[in-house]
Each structure stands twice: as structure tokens, then as C-alpha cells.
Design an enzyme around this catalytic site. Sequence first.
Site, short mmCIF file in Angstrom:
data_model
loop_
_atom_site.label_atom_id
_atom_site.label_comp_id
_atom_site.label_asym_id
_atom_site.label_seq_id
_atom_site.Cartn_x
_atom_site.Cartn_y
_atom_site.Cartn_z
N LYS A 138 -45.08 -0.99 -31.09
CA LYS A 138 -44.79 -1.56 -29.76
C LYS A 138 -43.68 -2.62 -29.85
CE LYS A 138 -49.04 -2.95 -29.13
NZ LYS A 138 -49.58 -2.55 -30.46
N ARG A 153 -54.91 -5.18 -22.42
CA ARG A 153 -55.67 -4.68 -23.57
C ARG A 153 -57.13 -4.45 -23.21
NH1 ARG A 153 -52.05 -7.07 -27.83
NH2 ARG A 153 -52.64 -6.11 -29.81
N ARG A 179 -45.86 -4.96 -43.09
CA ARG A 179 -45.16 -5.64 -42.00
C ARG A 179 -44.79 -7.08 -42.37
NH1 ARG A 179 -47.19 -5.70 -35.82
NH2 ARG A 179 -49.10 -6.64 -36.64
N ARG A 190 -48.07 -11.90 -41.31
CA ARG A 190 -49.07 -12.43 -40.38
C ARG A 190 -50.44 -12.49 -41.04
NH1 ARG A 190 -48.33 -9.15 -34.81
NH2 ARG A 190 -50.59 -9.40 -34.87
N ARG A 193 -59.22 -5.26 -36.08
CA ARG A 193 -58.32 -5.07 -34.93
C ARG A 193 -58.29 -3.61 -34.48
NH1 ARG A 193 -53.48 -7.15 -37.62
NH2 ARG A 193 -52.28 -6.50 -35.82
#
Length: 213
Positions: free
Chosen positions: A13, A88, A127, A160, A171
Site C-alpha cells: 500500500k 481498517r 522492509r 520498524r 498484525r
Amino acid sequence: MRVILLGPPGAGKGTQAGTVAAHLGVPHVATGDIFRENVGQGTELGTLAKQYMNQGQLVPDDVTIAMVLERMARPDCASGVVLDGFPRTTAQAEALDGALATQDQAIDRALLIDVSEQELVKRLSGRRVCRGCQRPYNLTEAPSKKDGICDECGGELEQRADDAPDKVKVRIQVYTAQTAPLVGYYENKGTLRRVNGEQPIELVARELVAALV
Ligand code: ADP
Ligand code: ADP
Ligand code: ZN
């Protein structure tokens, strides 16, 4: 045009939002980015959000909805917006539709970026995100030109805390339980379009832009 980017954590996203927003000439509003900015600045909102984000859980609906509606009321969102990471939950989607309806507006497209769980885990472990502008990179799939430095703003890249494997698992579970029902919600409204997210970044971008018309 008002567009939502839907998809599990790691679907792409954040990677795609800028392209879609630039194509439409509208701002990109990412709730995760706004929360992280607030955490970084130590605001009251940041202190509250941090407790949930660190656990991989969602920030409560009332706080999140108020923050997004305030952002969308600013003049730069008058002609449209690309929402990344919001809504969400069903409550967030209903609040958004309700607020837009009072101004004779609506969400025109919900773009679902489809990626398998196995691929999500792989992507999130690699990431890295810019501390400055929050642009996402990937150690193997989408590296920065200079190691550890953002191509866009020269900021430092970091991992992160919620991309740790145990948090990623939570998550993905939270996505399945609380966010996945929105696929049906937008399908019923006729605004949903699905794009295969397991393709090179440029191809996914092209299909997302094509799905706007
Ligand atoms: P991802 O890369 O997993 O899609 P984001 O950067 O969008 O993650 O969000 C990071 C975290 O910020 C979420 O795990 C959650 O704690 C919080 N958050 C972001 N958007 C929302 C939202 N719409 N509702 C509640 N919490 C949110
Ligand atoms: P989200 O915002 O949905 O959580 P991101 O845009 O941050 O996802 O992407 C998650 C990770 O996957 C990042 O490291 C990013 O560089 C990488 N990525 C994004 N799109 C692709 C793709 N099409 N193929 C391979 N890796 C990708
Ligand atoms: Zn940057």
C-alpha cells in the site's frame, strides 16, 4: 476522486500510494505515517497510539476516525484523496461513508492489493522505512541507491519495531479478523477492484491505475 488502498500489512500500500495519488493529483494520507509522526514528536496522540502499535493492535476507532476526518477536512483534500491504511474496521468504514455523505461525496474506488501470507512475512522482514519521509524500501526487492539512505530525502532508513516476526504474526491475524471484512463491504457497494500484488512493483502500479477508471 476518493480512493482507498486495502490490503494486509506488507501488501504494498505504502509503495503504491504515491503513484496512485500522483496520477490523480490528490494527497496521499497514510494513517500509519501520521501515527508514527506523532509518536516521534511525543504528542498526546502519539503516546496513546504507541501502546497499540507496539503490540501490533489497532488504535481505537474513535481516535483514528477523528484524526482522519480532521485531515480530510483540510483544503488539499477537497478534490480527492488516496487513503492508505484507513479504514481498517467496519466502524471506520461506516464513519467515513457517513461523513462523506453529509457533503454529497463518497468513496469512488477501493483497491485491494492481494498478496499471500507467506510473501507478506518475507517482505516485512526485509522492509526498511525512511525516518524522514516514511518511504518504504526492501533490502532485496526494492533497495535504496545508497545503503541505508533514502533516495527521496536523504533520511536514514530504519526497521520498524512492529516488523519483528512475532508482531507481524499478530498484525496479520488482526487484519484477517478486523479488516478483511471490508472487502465484502466495498464489494457490496460495487467499488472494489482486486489487483494481484505478487508482481513487480511497476506492474502492480499499472494495474492499480487501470482499475481507477
Ligand atoms: P502496515 O504497513 O502494516 O499496513 P501501517 O503503517 O498502515 O501498517 O500501520 C501501522 C500501525 O498503525 C497499525 O498496526 C496500527 O497499530 C496503527 N494504525 C494504522 N492505521 C490504523 C487504522 N486505520 N486504525 C487503527 N490503527 C491503525
Ligand atoms: P504496506 O504499506 O501495505 O504495509 P509496503 O508498501 O510498506 O506495504 O511494502 C512492504 C514491503 O514490501 C516493503 O519492503 C516494500 O519495499 C516491499 N514491496 C512492496 N511492493 C512489492 C512488490 N510488488 N514486490 C516485492 N516487494 C514489494
Ligand atoms: Zn525519505
